[in-house]
Design an enzyme around this catalytic site. Structure first.
Site, mmCIF file in Angstrom:
data_model
loop_
_atom_site.group_PDB
_atom_site.id
_atom_site.type_symbol
_atom_site.label_atom_id
_atom_site.label_comp_id
_atom_site.label_asym_id
_atom_site.label_seq_id
_atom_site.Cartn_x
_atom_site.Cartn_y
_atom_site.Cartn_z
ATOM 1 N N HIS A 66 4.576 -31.639 -7.983
ATOM 2 C CA HIS A 66 4.616 -30.317 -7.961
ATOM 3 C C HIS A 66 3.132 -29.736 -7.844
ATOM 4 C CE1 HIS A 66 6.336 -26.261 -9.940
ATOM 5 N NE2 HIS A 66 4.760 -26.196 -9.599
ATOM 6 N N HIS A 109 8.417 -34.151 -10.922
ATOM 7 C CA HIS A 109 9.714 -33.968 -11.347
ATOM 8 C C HIS A 109 10.563 -34.500 -10.259
ATOM 9 C CE1 HIS A 109 10.449 -30.071 -9.450
ATOM 10 N NE2 HIS A 109 9.228 -29.704 -9.982
ATOM 11 N N HIS A 111 13.813 -33.998 -8.144
ATOM 12 C CA HIS A 111 14.022 -32.624 -7.475
ATOM 13 C C HIS A 111 15.514 -33.031 -6.634
ATOM 14 C CE1 HIS A 111 13.465 -28.842 -5.568
ATOM 15 N NE2 HIS A 111 12.104 -28.822 -5.822
ATOM 16 N N HIS A 397 12.010 -15.111 -13.894
ATOM 17 C CA HIS A 397 12.083 -16.093 -13.059
ATOM 18 C C HIS A 397 10.768 -16.711 -12.262
ATOM 19 C CE1 HIS A 397 16.354 -15.301 -13.030
ATOM 20 N NE2 HIS A 397 16.347 -14.010 -13.017
ATOM 21 N N HIS A 400 8.554 -20.640 -7.318
ATOM 22 C CA HIS A 400 7.544 -21.426 -6.903
ATOM 23 C C HIS A 400 7.774 -21.834 -5.305
ATOM 24 C CE1 HIS A 400 5.589 -25.457 -6.428
ATOM 25 N NE2 HIS A 400 6.487 -26.096 -6.391
ATOM 26 N N HIS A 402 6.742 -24.365 -2.197
ATOM 27 C CA HIS A 402 6.233 -25.862 -2.090
ATOM 28 C C HIS A 402 5.336 -25.724 -0.783
ATOM 29 C CE1 HIS A 402 9.677 -28.534 -3.605
ATOM 30 N NE2 HIS A 402 9.730 -27.579 -4.503
ATOM 31 N N CYS A 453 13.504 -20.360 -7.723
ATOM 32 C CA CYS A 453 13.389 -20.109 -8.802
ATOM 33 C C CYS A 453 13.193 -21.447 -9.703
ATOM 34 C CB CYS A 453 14.415 -19.537 -9.578
ATOM 35 S SG CYS A 453 14.374 -19.175 -11.322
ATOM 36 N N HIS A 454 12.151 -21.777 -10.823
ATOM 37 C CA HIS A 454 11.962 -22.996 -11.182
ATOM 38 C C HIS A 454 12.760 -22.914 -12.376
ATOM 39 C CE1 HIS A 454 10.058 -26.682 -11.449
ATOM 40 N NE2 HIS A 454 9.387 -26.422 -10.574
ATOM 41 N N ILE A 455 13.507 -22.230 -12.807
ATOM 42 C CA ILE A 455 14.797 -22.360 -13.888
ATOM 43 C C ILE A 455 15.584 -23.346 -13.164
ATOM 44 C CG2 ILE A 455 16.266 -21.370 -15.131
ATOM 45 C CD1 ILE A 455 14.694 -19.024 -15.550
ATOM 46 N N PHE A 463 19.503 -20.045 -6.316
ATOM 47 C CA PHE A 463 18.460 -19.306 -6.157
ATOM 48 C C PHE A 463 17.208 -20.062 -5.473
ATOM 49 C CE2 PHE A 463 16.323 -15.945 -9.195
ATOM 50 C CZ PHE A 463 15.231 -15.520 -8.202
HETATM 51 CU CU1 C2O Z 1 8.600 -28.055 -9.357
HETATM 52 CU CU2 C2O Z 1 10.981 -27.315 -5.805
HETATM 53 O O1 C2O Z 1 9.790 -27.595 -7.754
#
Ligand code: C2O
Length: 498
Positions: A66, A109, A111, A397, A400, A402, A453-455, A463
């Site tokens: 991340h 983390h 994914h 929310h 994030h 990438h 959304c990182h939830i 999302f």
């Molecule tokens: Cu930290 Cu798509 O994520």
């Protein structure tokens, strides 16, 4: 140079970080996972080995780094069904990438599905020998990394069937915590020496809640947000949403004693009372006892509305974003606990988006999942706005993206824009009803990039969208793809063995 971790073995193991034993999915068998540390411009070569066997949780995996931009290595981004097929049981996959000029605090983390809620998450730090803030602190080592995470007593596939608010059982600070009605499980202790100044790296490794981080009797000077150095700003409380990271300087200038570190969450049952959501800041020489310190007075609170006043230190490589070439609105809404963006809920495509693009899907409308992939031309300034009309329930929310840092040109709680010296980061709050949080970035990184959304439950409930960026430069990405990458996909599995 510091040598990065070269192997992450992903296993199922029973642990009891808050005193309640459950089977978890863990990198290296520990929670949080081992620290991956590197120095500026080191190359990463990390073999992820899948040794999962607990059928109550996902048996496949993939690992996302991340905040690492993955320039020309989109295939190593670790996003299942976007940049790769998941790593099946008893297989491994070697992630190889560099992070030119990136420094600061990151994390990794799973994914794949909501697997990181079951434990697969850990810190990643790139140290900068020439940190512009080096004179502001004396100590910056592994002991000053502070991870905040939610912890659940149920496996995530069970939680994920709840289409509404999920509540964690406990908050773990550096992997330790307590739950309501549970035993007096040990809390984590952060040791300091009086008179020293520390760089604390605070990481939001959350699956869902956001935290308000404070240390009794101490202020914190923010010097980094999401891997970007900031103009120092002193605060006494810090909101940390899922995926966000900050570095703060804490001066151990108080009497030798124990002080509560507090991280109450926005979950109603996760307050400070009863030993929940706490850790201990212990001065060298203080007794091995619980603190009796009191909070506050919090006259310098930081909130997302104040993000507008936090300024990044411009570095060479911050592109010009004064004029946007492409404008996109992403309107999020909830229907019965399912999320939609611009009326479409994200579903995993049968083939990863990168593989689709490489196999010649020519037109954006050919790309699956249909309606969730946006095509972005190369070398343009893209502006994305997230109008918060109150339809996407269960916030705040954390959005994030990438593959990029982005400029937050309009923050939460703000009607004005800043195109001159905005804060750059990789995860930002969508704010509350009425907000129009807006980001800009330059399309200089070819490949499909998730924006979501990182939830983690919200991501799993749709999302998300994918930005298929700069397809004319895909050859650069293709050049570094190892043969093992395609063989992760079932239809390309080697016929003999793995
Ligand atoms: Cu930290 Cu798509 O994520």
């Amino acid at each position: 140079t510091i040598k990065p971790v070269t192997e992450l073995i992903v296993v199922n193991k029973v642990i009891a970080p808050d005193g309640f034993a459950r089977s978890a999915t863990l990198a290296g068998g520990i929670f949080p996972g081992p620290l991956i540390k590197a120095q500026k411009n080191d190359n990463f070569s990390i073999n992820v080995v899948n040794r999962l066997h607990d059928k109550n949780m996902p048996l496949s995996t993939s690992v996302h780094w991340h905040g690492i931009q993955q320039k020309k290595t989109n295939w190593a981004d670790g996003a299942s069904f976007v940049t790769q097929c998941p790593i099946p049981q008893n297989r491994s996959f070697l992630y190889e990438f560099s992070a030119p000029n990136q420094t600061g605090t990151f994390w990794y983390h799973s994914h794949f599905s909501t697997q990181y809620c079951d434990g697969l998450r850990g810190p990643l730090v790139i140290y900068d020998p020439e940190d512009p803030h080096r004179d502001l602190y004396d100590i910056d080592d592994e002991n000053t990394i502070i991870t905040l995470s939610d912890w659940y007593h149920d496996p995530s596939p069970k939680l994920n069937k709840i289409f509404g608010p999920v509540t964690s059982n406990s908050t773990l600070i550096n992997g330790l915590g307590r739950y309501r009605g549970g035993p007096k499980s040990p809390l984590s202790v952060i040791n300091v020496v009086q008179g020293k100044r520390y760089r604390f790296r605070i990481l939001g490794l959350s699956c869902d809640p956001s935290y308000n981080f404070t240390i009794d009797g101490h202020t914190m000077t923010i010097i980094e947000a999401d891997g970007i150095e900031t103009v120092p700003e002193t605060v006494d409380s810090l909101p940390v949403l899922a995926g966000q990271r900050y570095s703060v300087v804490v001066f151990a200038n108080q009497p030798v004693d124990n002080y509560w570190v507090r991280a109450p969450s926005n979950f109603p049952n996760q307050t400070f009372a009863g030993g929940l959501n706490q850790a201990i800041l212990r001065y060298n020489g203080a007794p091995d006892e619980d603190p009796t310190s009191t909070p506050g007075p919090y006259i310098l609170p930081f909130n997302e509305g104040k993000l507008a006043s936090l300024l990044s230190i411009p570095v060479p490589g911050f592109p010009e974003i004064g004029k946007a070439d492409v404008h996109i609105n992403l309107l999020a809404a909830t229907v019965n606990g399912i999320f939609r963006i611009n009326n479409i809920s994200f579903h995993n495509p049968p083939t990863p988006v990168l593989l689709q693009m490489l196999s010649g899907a020519r037109h954006p409308s050919d790309l699956m999942p249909s309606g969730s992939v946006y095509e972005l031309p190369s070398n343009k300034v893209v502006e994305i706005t997230f109008p918060n009309t109150g339809l996407a329930l269960g916030g705040p929310h954390p959005i994030h993206l990438h593959g990029h840092n982005f400029a937050v040109v309009r923050t939460s709680g703000n009607s004005t824009t800043n195109f001159v010296n905005p804060i750059w980061r990789d995860t930002v709050s969508m704010g509350s009803t009425g907000d129009n949080v807006t980001i800009r970035f330059v399309t200089d990184n070819s490949g499909p990039w998730f924006i979501h959304c990182h939830i983690d439950f919200h991501l799993d409930h749709g999302f998300a969208v994918v930005m298929a960026e700069a397809r004319d430069q895909l050859a650069d990405v293709n050049a570094s793809i190892p043969a093992s990458w395609a063989s992760l996909c079932p239809s390309n599995e080697p016929s003999s063995q793995s």
